[in-house]
Design an enzyme around this catalytic site. Structure first.
Site, PDB file in Angstrom:
ATOM      1  N   LYS A  37       1.105  -1.126  -0.151  1.00 53.60           N
ATOM      2  CA  LYS A  37       0.049   0.047   0.088  1.00 53.60           C
ATOM      3  C   LYS A  37       0.825   1.264  -0.063  1.00 53.60           C
ATOM      4  CE  LYS A  37      -0.044   0.077   4.876  1.00 53.60           C
ATOM      5  NZ  LYS A  37      -0.876  -0.495   6.109  1.00 53.60           N
ATOM      6  N   TYR A 273      13.075  32.195   1.725  1.00 55.82           N
ATOM      7  CA  TYR A 273      11.690  32.710   1.947  1.00 55.82           C
ATOM      8  C   TYR A 273      11.960  32.901   3.432  1.00 55.82           C
ATOM      9  CZ  TYR A 273       9.512  31.734  -2.304  1.00 55.82           C
ATOM     10  OH  TYR A 273       8.806  31.307  -3.481  1.00 55.82           O
TER      11      TYR A 273
HETATM   12  C1  LIG Z   1       0.212  -1.361   6.979  1.00 54.80           C
HETATM   13  C2  LIG Z   1      -0.446  -2.638   7.642  1.00 54.80           C
HETATM   14  C3  LIG Z   1       0.714  -3.475   7.969  1.00 54.80           C
HETATM   15  C4  LIG Z   1       1.994  -3.492   7.994  1.00 54.80           C
HETATM   16  O1  LIG Z   1       2.377  -2.475   9.174  1.00 54.80           O
HETATM   17  P1  LIG Z   1       4.162  -2.579   9.243  1.00 54.80           P
HETATM   18  O2  LIG Z   1       4.261  -1.941  10.597  1.00 54.80           O
HETATM   19  O3  LIG Z   1       4.707  -1.361   7.898  1.00 54.80           O
HETATM   20  O4  LIG Z   1       4.940  -3.809   8.782  1.00 54.80           O
HETATM   21  C5  LIG Z   1       0.083  -4.839   8.288  1.00 54.80           C
HETATM   22  N1  LIG Z   1      -1.274  -4.973   8.626  1.00 54.80           N
HETATM   23  C6  LIG Z   1      -2.241  -3.743   8.322  1.00 54.80           C
HETATM   24  C7  LIG Z   1      -3.576  -4.224   8.393  1.00 54.80           C
HETATM   25  C8  LIG Z   1      -1.705  -2.644   7.809  1.00 54.80           C
HETATM   26  O5  LIG Z   1      -2.502  -1.609   7.695  1.00 54.80           O
END
Ligand SMILES: *Cc1c(COP(=O)(O)O)cnc(C)c1O
Length: 380
Positions: A37, A273
């Protein structure tokens, strides 16, 4: 298309070495499901997914169906598992994309069943149990009703139960996480007793996968550490204390740009800036064609250093939308066109995502996921 003057280099070797490391940790039977993701935590959704598919991944975790369409269009055949929201209206699309997904309501189960009707196929569902994060999911009583309801649906197979930890990587005190794990295991046993002895379970993120073999269960959803980053300093400390510090993670992402201009600014003049920096001596300033639009956080203003010709050079003045200025007074010979490392290794030095996160007052997760999608990702 014209080339951008800032880009990320993604080491396929590092991504694959990290997955091999996790395979070693979880063993052959546990499904290894790297999480792609958020544009693969900034590493490029398609690029990273293909690398994982060629390595040890069994499943890829995505947040929503939009990512599934992109991956299917890119030709990826690996099982995809949606951990975010799928609406009942998206059931037909979900079925067509051949994903498994997380569910916690009857409307979605019914819609999935309708979408699968007559196909002879079932869509795999992981029921989300609420164990104390109070994000997605339902309590055990509700989950029991959903399991009973699903047992009458021919197009839906509840294959697993899932939950997500609230407090593994933010602390070295894992009492709360242990309660969540215990509550999850009790819930899993109770739901298996509903005539589903084969029901599987998944709970582990990166930190839990590294720290607790007892949390691996049937599948691990490894995000940040698949990209070679530790979830937090606390997780690193916990791993060291539990003698699991042999885990070797290789950061896969480098972020680079090139010098646009070099100039001498006289002592007593201002940079950028808000005139937040005033030179105390004649200063060699290099202008970089990268700014907060690209994801180079404004928190880097007067704080971060970058690497040029293997040496550190500090950001002077405020980071602008598309530009930033650095002090190269102590770096001999800097010229327009020189490569600059914003994140990554150069010479015998490095700028880590963790260091950048500290300057920005945030965590490594946010630094890499917020590198703009317009910044090209190049496999190396
Ligand atoms: C993002 C996510 C993970 C991964 O978590 P990490 O700490 O990046 O390993 C696992 N399970 C769910 C449901 C997530 O949303």
């Amino acid at each position: 298309m014209a080339r951008r003057l800032t880009w990320c280099e993604i080491s396929l070797g590092a991504l694959q070495a990290n997955l091999a490391e996790f395979r070693r940790l979880v063993g052959p039977a546990c499904l290894l499901a790297p999480t792609v993701k958020a544009n693969a935590y900034g590493h490029g959704l398609v690029l990273a997914s293909k690398a994982f598919a060629e390595a040890e991944a069994d499943v890829l975790c995505i947040n929503d169906l939009w990512e599934a369409s992109i991956l299917r269009e890119a030709g990826l055949a690996l099982p995809l598992h949606v951990v975010g929201r799928v609406t009942p209206e998206q059931a037909t699309e979900a079925f067509g994309l051949g994903v498994s997904l997380v569910a916690y309501d009857r409307d979605l189960l019914d819609a999935l069943d309708a979408a699968a009707a007559g196909s002879g196929r079932r869509i795999g569902v992981h029921l989300k149990l609420e164990t104390g994060t109070n994000r997605q999911g339902v309590g055990l009583d509700e989950a029991r009703l959903l399991v009973r309801h699903a047992s009458g649906l021919r197009g839906v197979a509840v294959t697993a139960v899932t939950t997500h930890f609230a407090d593994v990587e933010d602390t070295t005190d894992h009492a709360y996480a242990r309660l969540q794990l215990a509550s999850f295991k009790a819930g899993l046993a109770a739901l298996r007793a509903e005539g589903l002895p084969e029901l599987k379970g998944d709970i582990a993120n990166s930190a839990a996968t590294i720290l607790w073999p007892e949390a691996h269960l049937d599948m691990v959803r490894v995000g940040i550490s698949a990209y070679g980053m530790w979830p937090s300093p606390e997780t690193f400390v916990s791993a060291t204390l539990t003698h699991r510090d042999r885990v070797i993670l290789r950061p896969a992402l480098s972020w680079k740009t090139v010098v646009a201009q070099v100039k001498t600014v006289r002592a007593g003049e201002y940079i950028g800036y808000g005139r937040t920096h005033r030179t105390t001596h004649d200063t060699r300033i290099a202008v970089l064609p990268v700014g907060y639009y690209d994801g180079y956080d404004r928190g880097m203003s007067n704080a971060a250093y970058v690497l040029v010709r293997g040496m550190r050079a500090q950001v002077r003045g405020r980071v602008c939308m598309n530009m930033a200025m650095i002090d190269v007074s102590d770096v001999p010979g800097v010229q327009a066109g020189d490569e600059v490392i914003l994140i990554g290794r150069g010479g015998d030095d490095a700028v880590t995502a963790e260091q950048v996160a500290a300057w920005a007052g945030t965590i490594n997760y946010e630094i890499t996921t917020r590198i703009a999608e317009s910044v090209p990702r190049i496999a190396v």
